[in-house]
Scaffold this motif. Structure first.
Motif, PDB file in Angstrom:
ATOM      1  N   LEU A  60       0.774  -1.195   0.141  1.00 20.19           N
ATOM      2  CA  LEU A  60       0.057  -0.075  -0.107  1.00 20.19           C
ATOM      3  C   LEU A  60       0.849   1.027  -0.109  1.00 20.19           C
ATOM      4  CD1 LEU A  60      -2.591  -1.023   2.606  1.00 20.19           C
ATOM      5  CD2 LEU A  60      -2.656  -1.564   0.248  1.00 20.19           C
ATOM      6  N   THR A  61       0.621   2.192  -0.966  1.00 18.57           N
ATOM      7  CA  THR A  61       1.158   3.424  -0.853  1.00 18.57           C
ATOM      8  C   THR A  61       0.046   4.530  -0.461  1.00 18.57           C
ATOM      9  OG1 THR A  61       2.635   2.919  -2.580  1.00 18.57           O
ATOM     10  CG2 THR A  61       2.253   5.279  -2.144  1.00 18.57           C
ATOM     11  N   ILE A  62       0.374   4.902   0.684  1.00 14.62           N
ATOM     12  CA  ILE A  62      -0.596   5.865   1.404  1.00 14.62           C
ATOM     13  C   ILE A  62      -0.327   7.379   1.269  1.00 14.62           C
ATOM     14  CG2 ILE A  62      -1.944   6.543   3.720  1.00 14.62           C
ATOM     15  CD1 ILE A  62      -0.934   3.796   4.683  1.00 14.62           C
ATOM     16  N   HIS A  83       1.651   0.598 -10.747  1.00 13.54           N
ATOM     17  CA  HIS A  83       0.860   1.347  -9.702  1.00 13.54           C
ATOM     18  C   HIS A  83       1.174   2.801  -9.529  1.00 13.54           C
ATOM     19  CE1 HIS A  83       4.032  -0.138  -6.866  1.00 13.54           C
ATOM     20  NE2 HIS A  83       3.513   0.715  -5.983  1.00 13.54           N
ATOM     21  N   ILE A  84       2.381   3.130  -9.361  1.00 11.48           N
ATOM     22  CA  ILE A  84       2.811   4.283  -8.979  1.00 11.48           C
ATOM     23  C   ILE A  84       2.513   5.442 -10.234  1.00 11.48           C
ATOM     24  CG2 ILE A  84       4.647   3.880  -7.503  1.00 11.48           C
ATOM     25  CD1 ILE A  84       6.726   4.696  -9.382  1.00 11.48           C
ATOM     26  N   ALA A  85       2.012   5.028 -11.394  1.00  9.28           N
ATOM     27  CA  ALA A  85       1.755   5.705 -12.274  1.00  9.28           C
ATOM     28  C   ALA A  85       0.549   6.727 -12.186  1.00  9.28           C
ATOM     29  CB  ALA A  85       1.365   5.081 -13.703  1.00  9.28           C
ATOM     30  N   TYR A  86      -0.177   6.120 -10.893  1.00  6.34           N
ATOM     31  CA  TYR A  86      -1.343   7.099 -10.609  1.00  6.34           C
ATOM     32  C   TYR A  86      -1.340   7.939  -9.503  1.00  6.34           C
ATOM     33  CZ  TYR A  86      -3.725   3.516 -13.532  1.00  6.34           C
ATOM     34  OH  TYR A  86      -3.985   2.701 -14.607  1.00  6.34           O
ATOM     35  N   LEU A  87       0.069   8.144  -9.220  1.00  3.48           N
ATOM     36  CA  LEU A  87       0.309   8.957  -7.945  1.00  3.48           C
ATOM     37  C   LEU A  87       0.020  10.659  -8.412  1.00  3.48           C
ATOM     38  CD1 LEU A  87       3.624   7.776  -6.561  1.00  3.48           C
ATOM     39  CD2 LEU A  87       1.267   7.534  -5.428  1.00  3.48           C
ATOM     40  N   PRO A  88       0.125  11.166  -9.545  1.00  3.51           N
ATOM     41  CA  PRO A  88      -0.189  12.357  -9.937  1.00  3.51           C
ATOM     42  C   PRO A  88      -1.586  12.711  -9.676  1.00  3.51           C
ATOM     43  CG  PRO A  88       1.302  11.528 -11.362  1.00  3.51           C
ATOM     44  CD  PRO A  88       1.067  10.317 -10.713  1.00  3.51           C
ATOM     45  N   ILE A  89      -2.595  11.764 -10.208  1.00  4.26           N
ATOM     46  CA  ILE A  89      -3.956  12.185  -9.859  1.00  4.26           C
ATOM     47  C   ILE A  89      -4.385  12.089  -8.440  1.00  4.26           C
ATOM     48  CG2 ILE A  89      -4.766   9.771 -10.391  1.00  4.26           C
ATOM     49  CD1 ILE A  89      -6.893  11.327 -11.964  1.00  4.26           C
ATOM     50  N   LEU A  90      -3.756  11.058  -7.814  1.00  2.00           N
ATOM     51  CA  LEU A  90      -4.148  10.751  -6.467  1.00  2.00           C
ATOM     52  C   LEU A  90      -3.409  12.055  -5.687  1.00  2.00           C
ATOM     53  CD1 LEU A  90      -3.805   7.025  -5.915  1.00  2.00           C
ATOM     54  CD2 LEU A  90      -5.708   8.166  -6.285  1.00  2.00           C
ATOM     55  N   LYS A  91      -2.592  12.472  -5.928  1.00 10.23           N
ATOM     56  CA  LYS A  91      -1.799  13.643  -5.216  1.00 10.23           C
ATOM     57  C   LYS A  91      -2.602  14.748  -5.103  1.00 10.23           C
ATOM     58  CE  LYS A  91       2.420  16.400  -5.246  1.00 10.23           C
ATOM     59  NZ  LYS A  91       1.766  17.836  -5.766  1.00 10.23           N
ATOM     60  N   LYS A  92      -3.354  15.042  -6.486  1.00 13.08           N
ATOM     61  CA  LYS A  92      -4.216  16.110  -6.426  1.00 13.08           C
ATOM     62  C   LYS A  92      -5.514  15.880  -5.590  1.00 13.08           C
ATOM     63  CE  LYS A  92      -3.200  16.595 -11.564  1.00 13.08           C
ATOM     64  NZ  LYS A  92      -2.973  18.186 -11.399  1.00 13.08           N
ATOM     65  N   VAL A 101      -5.100   5.786  -0.916  1.00 13.37           N
ATOM     66  CA  VAL A 101      -4.638   4.417  -0.740  1.00 13.37           C
ATOM     67  C   VAL A 101      -4.297   3.815  -2.180  1.00 13.37           C
ATOM     68  CG1 VAL A 101      -4.244   2.464   0.678  1.00 13.37           C
ATOM     69  CG2 VAL A 101      -5.347   4.610   1.651  1.00 13.37           C
ATOM     70  N   LEU A 102      -3.171   3.581  -2.669  1.00 10.36           N
ATOM     71  CA  LEU A 102      -3.117   3.110  -3.812  1.00 10.36           C
ATOM     72  C   LEU A 102      -2.418   1.641  -3.634  1.00 10.36           C
ATOM     73  CD1 LEU A 102      -2.352   3.203  -6.928  1.00 10.36           C
ATOM     74  CD2 LEU A 102      -0.176   4.248  -6.493  1.00 10.36           C
ATOM     75  N   VAL A 103      -3.173   0.644  -4.245  1.00 10.37           N
ATOM     76  CA  VAL A 103      -2.847  -0.666  -4.150  1.00 10.37           C
ATOM     77  C   VAL A 103      -1.830  -1.351  -5.098  1.00 10.37           C
ATOM     78  CG1 VAL A 103      -3.682  -3.066  -3.563  1.00 10.37           C
ATOM     79  CG2 VAL A 103      -5.094  -0.943  -2.700  1.00 10.37           C
ATOM     80  N   GLU A 104      -0.892  -1.884  -4.828  1.00 11.50           N
ATOM     81  CA  GLU A 104       0.056  -2.525  -5.838  1.00 11.50           C
ATOM     82  C   GLU A 104      -0.333  -3.921  -6.090  1.00 11.50           C
ATOM     83  OE1 GLU A 104       4.733  -3.882  -6.536  1.00 11.50           O
ATOM     84  OE2 GLU A 104       4.118  -2.771  -4.747  1.00 11.50           O
ATOM     85  N   PRO A 106      -0.738  -7.893  -7.422  1.00  9.68           N
ATOM     86  CA  PRO A 106       0.277  -9.180  -7.787  1.00  9.68           C
ATOM     87  C   PRO A 106       0.259  -9.126  -9.278  1.00  9.68           C
ATOM     88  CG  PRO A 106      -1.386  -9.809  -6.269  1.00  9.68           C
ATOM     89  CD  PRO A 106      -1.671  -8.395  -6.492  1.00  9.68           C
ATOM     90  N   PHE A 107       1.493  -9.178  -9.955  1.00 16.97           N
ATOM     91  CA  PHE A 107       1.624  -8.961 -11.588  1.00 16.97           C
ATOM     92  C   PHE A 107       1.010  -7.709 -11.892  1.00 16.97           C
ATOM     93  CE2 PHE A 107       1.392 -13.398 -10.070  1.00 16.97           C
ATOM     94  CZ  PHE A 107       2.735 -13.876 -10.119  1.00 16.97           C
ATOM     95  N   ASN A 108       0.803  -6.816 -11.460  1.00 18.70           N
ATOM     96  CA  ASN A 108       0.303  -5.447 -11.911  1.00 18.70           C
ATOM     97  C   ASN A 108      -1.126  -5.875 -12.234  1.00 18.70           C
ATOM     98  OD1 ASN A 108       2.496  -3.379 -11.250  1.00 18.70           O
ATOM     99  ND2 ASN A 108       3.369  -4.964 -13.061  1.00 18.70           N
ATOM    100  N   MET A 109      -1.990  -6.686 -11.943  1.00 20.39           N
ATOM    101  CA  MET A 109      -3.481  -6.922 -12.217  1.00 20.39           C
ATOM    102  C   MET A 109      -4.218  -7.367 -11.015  1.00 20.39           C
ATOM    103  SD  MET A 109      -3.093  -9.181 -15.781  1.00 20.39           S
ATOM    104  CE  MET A 109      -1.350 -10.055 -15.446  1.00 20.39           C
ATOM    105  N   ALA A 110      -5.268  -6.406 -10.953  1.00 19.10           N
ATOM    106  CA  ALA A 110      -6.122  -6.432  -9.848  1.00 19.10           C
ATOM    107  C   ALA A 110      -6.999  -7.469  -9.755  1.00 19.10           C
ATOM    108  CB  ALA A 110      -7.121  -5.122 -10.031  1.00 19.10           C
ATOM    109  N   ILE A 111      -6.966  -8.229 -10.921  1.00 19.26           N
ATOM    110  CA  ILE A 111      -7.934  -9.343 -10.967  1.00 19.26           C
ATOM    111  C   ILE A 111      -7.247 -10.500 -10.122  1.00 19.26           C
ATOM    112  CG2 ILE A 111      -6.703 -10.647 -12.848  1.00 19.26           C
ATOM    113  CD1 ILE A 111      -9.484 -11.504 -13.850  1.00 19.26           C
ATOM    114  N   PHE A 112      -5.877 -10.442  -9.696  1.00 18.00           N
ATOM    115  CA  PHE A 112      -5.495 -11.407  -8.790  1.00 18.00           C
ATOM    116  C   PHE A 112      -5.524 -11.090  -7.399  1.00 18.00           C
ATOM    117  CE2 PHE A 112      -2.636 -12.229 -12.679  1.00 18.00           C
ATOM    118  CZ  PHE A 112      -3.453 -13.476 -12.869  1.00 18.00           C
TER     119      PHE A 112
END
Length: 242
Positions: A60-62, A83-92, A101-104, A106-112
């Motif tokens: 988790l990145t909080i 996952h960190i590609a979404y930090l700019p919009i979440l920072k806003k 709370v940004l979730v990393e 498994p294998f960069n796929m939320a389906i897992f």
């Protein structure tokens, strides 16, 4: 061992070897597929490296606002996106007072790990109002979680995604660009839909161009600013109705 048994043993051996070979090829193929993902752009990396209000706890990145908040958004990334590609919009959003709370995955796929949100609540006991959302496949998996946990979630926020599962549309916000209009065939509701003129699928994150995604006619920053405003209005409406 007679001839008949020898033939049977040989066939069994061949079958086992074939099965193991197929399994190994499948595993190797999957890892090759999973390792080819969209990397975060420099702007996202800079947010990660330069923000003192970011804490990494396990997967988790909080992102915490300067003034403590009782409202938070759990965010699931899109498939095969760092996952960190979404930090700019979440920072806003964080700058507007929303804990994110940004979730990393498994294998960069939320389906897992569609139930990843379960690990978040106890880490932030001060939060009273929980929202969950995501981009693309991340949005679908966030929607699936919300449908199964309506008692834990105030609302659902979908970027380049649509309501998936049994979740009330009036408690969901759907945001997508005009160059991502293929989503419309899946949307059978009319509540809380924001369509961004000139926006596309990828620009909710900062990971560059996505294969098959039309080029946007607005910048990623503009698309994200419009999205943040829509999210804040959506959350404010819930606050005003309480």
């Amino acid at each position: 061992m007679d001839v008949k048994n020898k033939k049977g043993f040989r066939k069994t051996k061949i079958a086992i070897i074939s099965l193991v070979s197929i399994l190994l090829i499948s595993v190797v193929g999957f890892f090759i597929y999973a390792s080819d993902y969209y990397r975060a752009e420099d702007i996202a990396i800079e947010v990660m490296q330069g923000n003192l209000n970011i804490e990494v706890v396990d997967n988790l990145t909080i992102l915490s606002p300067a003034i403590p908040s009782d409202t938070a958004l759990i965010f699931y990334p899109g498939a095969k996106v760092e996952h960190i590609a979404y930090l700019p919009i979440l920072k806003k959003l964080t700058e507007k007072g929303i804990t994110c709370v940004l979730v990393e995955m498994p294998f960069n796929m939320a389906i897992f790990d569609s139930d990843a949100a379960e690990d978040v609540f106890e880490k932030l006991p001060e939060i009273k109002n929980w929202y969950i959302g995501g981009h693309s496949m991340g949005g679908a998996m966030a929607s699936s979680y919300a449908a199964k946990n309506k008692d834990k979630i105030e609302g659902l926020i979908l970027l380049g995604a649509y309501v998936y599962g049994d979740y009330p549309a009036e408690k969901a916000l759907t945001v997508y660009g005009t160059f991502n209009s293929n989503l419309e065939k899946h949307i059978d509701y009319t509540e809380n839909i924001v369509i961004i003129e000139g926006g596309n699928h990828a620009q909710f994150g900062n990971y560059g161009e996505q294969k098959g995604d039309p080029k946007a006619t607005i910048s990623a920053e503009e698309q994200q600013n419009i999205t943040v405003e829509a999210i804040l209005n959506f959350i404010q409406n819930f606050t005003d109705s309480e």
